[in-house]
Design an enzyme around this catalytic site. Structure first.
Site, PDB file in Angstrom:
ATOM      1  N   HIS A   7      74.578  25.429  13.519  1.00 36.08           N
ATOM      2  CA  HIS A   7      75.735  25.316  12.628  1.00 36.08           C
ATOM      3  C   HIS A   7      75.793  23.959  11.933  1.00 36.08           C
ATOM      4  O   HIS A   7      75.418  22.925  12.475  1.00 36.08           O
ATOM      5  CB  HIS A   7      77.024  25.556  13.414  1.00 36.08           C
ATOM      6  CG  HIS A   7      77.239  24.594  14.546  1.00 36.08           C
ATOM      7  ND1 HIS A   7      77.756  23.338  14.391  1.00 36.08           N
ATOM      8  CD2 HIS A   7      76.987  24.706  15.874  1.00 36.08           C
ATOM      9  CE1 HIS A   7      77.841  22.719  15.548  1.00 36.08           C
ATOM     10  NE2 HIS A   7      77.368  23.539  16.477  1.00 36.08           N
ATOM     11  N   ASP A   8      76.216  23.986  10.681  1.00 36.11           N
ATOM     12  CA  ASP A   8      76.473  22.791   9.867  1.00 36.11           C
ATOM     13  C   ASP A   8      75.218  21.995   9.527  1.00 36.11           C
ATOM     14  O   ASP A   8      75.318  20.847   9.076  1.00 36.11           O
ATOM     15  CB  ASP A   8      77.493  21.879  10.557  1.00 36.11           C
ATOM     16  CG  ASP A   8      78.822  22.575  10.810  1.00 36.11           C
ATOM     17  OD1 ASP A   8      79.532  22.849   9.834  1.00 36.11           O
ATOM     18  OD2 ASP A   8      79.131  22.871  11.985  1.00 36.11           O
TER      19      ASP A   8
ATOM     20  N   GLY B 206      73.097  21.591  16.027  1.00 30.38           N
ATOM     21  CA  GLY B 206      74.082  21.508  14.964  1.00 30.38           C
ATOM     22  C   GLY B 206      74.091  20.171  14.238  1.00 30.38           C
ATOM     23  O   GLY B 206      73.661  19.153  14.757  1.00 30.38           O
TER      24      GLY B 206
END
Length: 267
Positions: free
Chosen positions: A119-120, A137
């Protein structure tokens, strides 16, 4: 071009000549650019946006929830994939933890089988992630990087432009642009083969060599990079020094000496 067993939400937007294979799933609000192909059993979760001519192979999942115990599934976020990127079998890319945010993979990338983008993350253009390369992440990956098979990367780190990482490496510190990384946070000089393949002339490469030696002389790489600013005349040289200004983590450093030569004929 749409197999009758595929499940496509009525709100999904599909460009011209999109192909969706057997048992593929396209969820609510997904956008797929013209000429893209989804193989059998591939999944695009809500909030996924694909550019043109993207290929998603079987059992790849784009837009899955972040593997974050604090994540609220009610948050609306997504994944953006650039034009001409290929996601091979079993690739997973998780959506952002931020409301309205996106995990990003650039254009003309190749993510080989079972590689993972957490994520991100923000992955640049022309990046290759070999089989089972794993990004935690909030990682930034510069353009033109090659992350070899089985490599693993700690959250919040940065990987500079043109970096080559050896197979099964374990990295947790920022990797400067145009360098070679291996093993456990080891820096093995400049990726000279990669620099030449990018068309940099001898003068530019010589400047980057000088900056590398200057930054990794005694003392702090960040402080040395600031002092070395007058030495950078080319854009690649300025990019190299600028990398040391940002980031939240420390930097990989040469483990043995300041050699800038690579014995590996790789990029």
């Amino acid at each position: 071009m749409l197999h009758p067993t595929a499940i496509i939400h009525p709100s999904a937007k599909l460009g011209a000549n999109v192909a969706v294979g057997p048992y593929a799933i396209v969820e609510e609000g997904v956008e797929i650019g013209a000429g893209s192909q989804l193989a059998a059993h591939s999944i695009l979760r809500r909030g996924s946006i694909l550019g043109k001519s993207v290929i998603v192979d079987s059992f790849a999942v784009v837009g899955g929830d972040p593997q974050d115990l604090k994540f609220d599934q009610k948050i609306l976020s997504g994944v953006r994939i650039g034009d001409n990127t290929v996601l091979r079998e079993g690739v997973t890319i998780h959506r952002s933890t931020k409301a309205g945010g996106y995990t990003i993979v650039g254009a003309n990338c190749l993510l080989m089988g079972n590689s993972h983008v957490g994520h991100d993350c923000v992955v640049g253009d022309k990046v290759v992630m070999a089989n089972c390369a794993l990004l935690a992440g909030h990682i930034e990956v510069g353009d033109g990087c090659f992350l070899s098979g089985g490599t693993v990367f700690h959250q919040f780190m940065r990987i500079g432009e043109g970096v080559m990482v050896s197979g099964n490496a374990r990295l947790g510190l920022d990797i400067p642009p145009f360098t070679l990384a291996a093993e456990r946070n080891e820096l093995h000089g400049l990726n000279l083969v990669g620099l030449r393949r990018r068309g940099y002339d001898a003068a530019t490469i010589a400047e980057i060599k000088l900056l590398y030696k200057t930054v990794f002389a005694d003392g702090s790489p960040r402080a040395n990079a600031l002092k070395a600013a007058p030495l950078a005349k080319t854009e690649p040289g300025k990019k190299f020094l600028a990398f040391f200004v940002g980031g939240k983590r420390g930097f990989l450093r040469p483990s043995l000496n300041l050699t800038t030569e690579s014995t590996e004929n790789t990029e």
